[in-house]
Design an enzyme around this catalytic site. Structure first.
Site, PDB file in Angstrom:
ATOM      1  N   GLU A  25       0.818  -1.217   0.000  1.00  0.00           N
ATOM      2  CA  GLU A  25       0.000   0.000   0.000  1.00  0.00           C
ATOM      3  C   GLU A  25       0.853   1.269   0.000  1.00  0.00           C
ATOM      4  O   GLU A  25       0.368   2.344   0.357  1.00  0.00           O
ATOM      5  CB  GLU A  25      -0.933  -0.019   1.213  1.00  0.00           C
ATOM      6  CG  GLU A  25      -1.909  -1.174   1.214  1.00  0.00           C
ATOM      7  CD  GLU A  25      -2.763  -1.210   2.464  1.00  0.00           C
ATOM      8  OE1 GLU A  25      -3.719  -0.411   2.555  1.00  0.00           O
ATOM      9  OE2 GLU A  25      -2.464  -2.021   3.366  1.00  0.00           O
ATOM     10  N   SER A 153      -6.623  -2.533   1.743  1.00  0.00           N
ATOM     11  CA  SER A 153      -6.965  -1.906   0.456  1.00  0.00           C
ATOM     12  C   SER A 153      -7.452  -2.909  -0.584  1.00  0.00           C
ATOM     13  O   SER A 153      -7.214  -2.754  -1.782  1.00  0.00           O
ATOM     14  CB  SER A 153      -5.768  -1.116  -0.092  1.00  0.00           C
ATOM     15  OG  SER A 153      -5.486  -0.011   0.730  1.00  0.00           O
ATOM     16  N   TYR A 223      -9.369   4.372  -4.816  1.00  0.00           N
ATOM     17  CA  TYR A 223      -8.402   5.470  -4.823  1.00  0.00           C
ATOM     18  C   TYR A 223      -8.271   6.242  -6.135  1.00  0.00           C
ATOM     19  O   TYR A 223      -7.765   7.356  -6.131  1.00  0.00           O
ATOM     20  CB  TYR A 223      -7.016   4.929  -4.432  1.00  0.00           C
ATOM     21  CG  TYR A 223      -7.002   4.268  -3.085  1.00  0.00           C
ATOM     22  CD1 TYR A 223      -7.175   5.014  -1.922  1.00  0.00           C
ATOM     23  CD2 TYR A 223      -6.841   2.888  -2.964  1.00  0.00           C
ATOM     24  CE1 TYR A 223      -7.171   4.409  -0.676  1.00  0.00           C
ATOM     25  CE2 TYR A 223      -6.829   2.276  -1.714  1.00  0.00           C
ATOM     26  CZ  TYR A 223      -7.000   3.046  -0.584  1.00  0.00           C
ATOM     27  OH  TYR A 223      -6.998   2.435   0.647  1.00  0.00           O
ATOM     28  N   ARG A 262     -10.967   3.128  11.843  1.00  0.00           N
ATOM     29  CA  ARG A 262     -12.160   3.000  11.013  1.00  0.00           C
ATOM     30  C   ARG A 262     -12.612   1.555  11.063  1.00  0.00           C
ATOM     31  O   ARG A 262     -11.796   0.641  10.895  1.00  0.00           O
ATOM     32  CB  ARG A 262     -11.822   3.406   9.573  1.00  0.00           C
ATOM     33  CG  ARG A 262     -12.984   3.996   8.802  1.00  0.00           C
ATOM     34  CD  ARG A 262     -12.627   4.154   7.333  1.00  0.00           C
ATOM     35  NE  ARG A 262     -12.587   2.859   6.687  1.00  0.00           N
ATOM     36  CZ  ARG A 262     -11.594   2.446   5.896  1.00  0.00           C
ATOM     37  NH1 ARG A 262     -10.566   3.221   5.653  1.00  0.00           N
ATOM     38  NH2 ARG A 262     -11.643   1.241   5.359  1.00  0.00           N
ATOM     39  N   ASP A 264     -15.182  -1.212   9.407  1.00  0.00           N
ATOM     40  CA  ASP A 264     -16.017  -1.474   8.234  1.00  0.00           C
ATOM     41  C   ASP A 264     -17.134  -2.447   8.595  1.00  0.00           C
ATOM     42  O   ASP A 264     -16.901  -3.458   9.272  1.00  0.00           O
ATOM     43  CB  ASP A 264     -15.166  -2.045   7.102  1.00  0.00           C
ATOM     44  CG  ASP A 264     -14.111  -1.057   6.618  1.00  0.00           C
ATOM     45  OD1 ASP A 264     -14.308   0.158   6.831  1.00  0.00           O
ATOM     46  OD2 ASP A 264     -13.096  -1.485   6.051  1.00  0.00           O
ATOM     47  N   GLU A 278     -13.813  -5.517   9.333  1.00  0.00           N
ATOM     48  CA  GLU A 278     -12.434  -5.343   9.773  1.00  0.00           C
ATOM     49  C   GLU A 278     -12.263  -3.978  10.412  1.00  0.00           C
ATOM     50  O   GLU A 278     -13.120  -3.100  10.284  1.00  0.00           O
ATOM     51  CB  GLU A 278     -11.456  -5.496   8.608  1.00  0.00           C
ATOM     52  CG  GLU A 278     -11.625  -4.472   7.502  1.00  0.00           C
ATOM     53  CD  GLU A 278     -10.643  -4.708   6.361  1.00  0.00           C
ATOM     54  OE1 GLU A 278      -9.546  -4.124   6.411  1.00  0.00           O
ATOM     55  OE2 GLU A 278     -10.970  -5.469   5.433  1.00  0.00           O
ATOM     56  N   ASN A 280      -9.428  -0.756  10.810  1.00  0.00           N
ATOM     57  CA  ASN A 280      -8.231  -0.139  10.242  1.00  0.00           C
ATOM     58  C   ASN A 280      -7.667   0.828  11.273  1.00  0.00           C
ATOM     59  O   ASN A 280      -8.338   1.794  11.655  1.00  0.00           O
ATOM     60  CB  ASN A 280      -8.585   0.630   8.968  1.00  0.00           C
ATOM     61  CG  ASN A 280      -9.158  -0.283   7.900  1.00  0.00           C
ATOM     62  OD1 ASN A 280      -8.441  -0.885   7.131  1.00  0.00           O
ATOM     63  ND2 ASN A 280     -10.485  -0.395   7.867  1.00  0.00           N
TER      64      ASN A 280
END
Length: 320
Positions: A25, A153, A223, A262, A264, A278, A280
């Site tokens: 990433e 990602s 992205y 964050r 999800d 998950e 982050n």
């Protein structure tokens, strides 16, 4: 929510913004870190770029940073390894500590902890070489999701709709991790919940709904395109939004996350039930990223968000 106008910028000292790194990433991290660096500098912070992917830990120590903002994603930045080095060097840093970073990076271990706390997450199986893939497909049902548990990602992820494609999906994920995660596919809507703070003081920001083309929220769509639609605050009834925020905060606290993060979440179409996917611990901060979007919906600018996160930097292995 008010902007962090009470933060003494000068007291933050010399700040390193760590981005780039050596993970898959790297490119996303460079975008995140460039934005964070510019935001902090615009607020008068003595902030400097530092790329651990091309510079050594010895060079990091030599910079004599008073604190650092971690804008790294993936291995060697989000997985606890860098956090351990910063603890050794005595440099306060943003985000979660060594143990939490390592645990949250591993989607399998994360699931085990959430299940132990009675939190909902899709059914799963772990796969190694020689695994009985037909049995896993029968147990989880098709379609299912196959992913490397230590990547982010959406790297290495495959949605398997036909059992004949399972082996190829496993082999793709196994290029990244020895143990692969197979997960029940939950049909429904996709959301993310940003959390700021730590412990009982952690708070959830407005929920973001992600509406991707054909439900394909992949690396490219995340992205590099404008094809994904985002709704923030998410169009949810009050009870569902409250329950989603509740389990996201519980998930964050169960892992011991702090500073920012964050979570999800999927909302199953059949019964409107949320499932945790998950966590982050060093989320994206690019122009397409979801944390700044949630902050804006809460009345906080990108610059103030970066400043608040930076001000929360601390060492975690000594009592604060």
């Amino acid at each position: 929510m008010s902007a962090p106008t009470n933060i003494d910028v000068k007291a933050l000292g010399k700040v390193g913004v760590l981005f780039g790194g050596r993970s898959a990433e790297r490119d996303v991290s460079i975008m995140s870190g460039t934005g964070v660096l510019a935001a902090l500098q615009s607020r008068g912070v003595d902030a400097h770029a530092f790329d651990p992917g091309v510079r050594s830990i010895a060079e990091l120590a030599a910079e004599k940073f008073d604190r650092v903002f971690i804008a790294l994603h993936g291995r060697f930045g989000e997985d606890g390894s860098l956090q351990g080095a910063l603890e050794q060097l005595g440099i306060p840093y943003t985000g979660s500590g060594v143990m939490t970073s390592a645990v949250a990076m591993d989607k399998i271990t994360t699931k085990l902890i959430w299940l132990m706390h009675g939190l909902p997450t899709p059914k799963y199986a772990t796969l190694e070489a020689g695994a009985d893939l037909p049995k896993v497909a029968a147990d989880l049902g098709l379609p299912l999701i196959v992913k490397p548990p230590l990547e982010g990602s959406t790297i290495g992820i495959t949605k398997v709709s036909d059992a004949a494609d399972f082996q190829a999906a496993y082999e793709l994920a196994a290029k990244y991790d020895e143990v692969v995660l197979a997960e029940e596919f939950v049909t429904g809507r996709e959301f993310t919940v940003t959390v700021l703070g730590r412990g009982k003081d952690a708070r959830a920001l407005p929920i973001v709904e992600i509406v991707a083309p054909q439900g394909n929220y992949d690396y490219q769509n995340k992205y590099f395109t404008d094809d994904v639609k985002y709704h923030c605050p998410a169009p949810l009834d009050a009870a569902t939004a409250a329950e989603m925020a509740r389990i996201a905060l519980a998930a964050y606290r169960a892992l011991g996350c702090e500073g920012w993060g964050r979570v999800d979440v999927l909302l199953r179409a059949s019964d409107n039930r949320p499932f945790l996917l998950e966590a982050n611990t060093s989320p994206g901060m690019t122009t397409h990223s979801l944390v700044p979007m949630a902050a804006r919906a809460d009345g906080m600018s990108y610059e103030d968000l970066c400043l608040e996160i930076l001000a929360s930097a601390r060492l975690k292995m000594v009592k604060a």
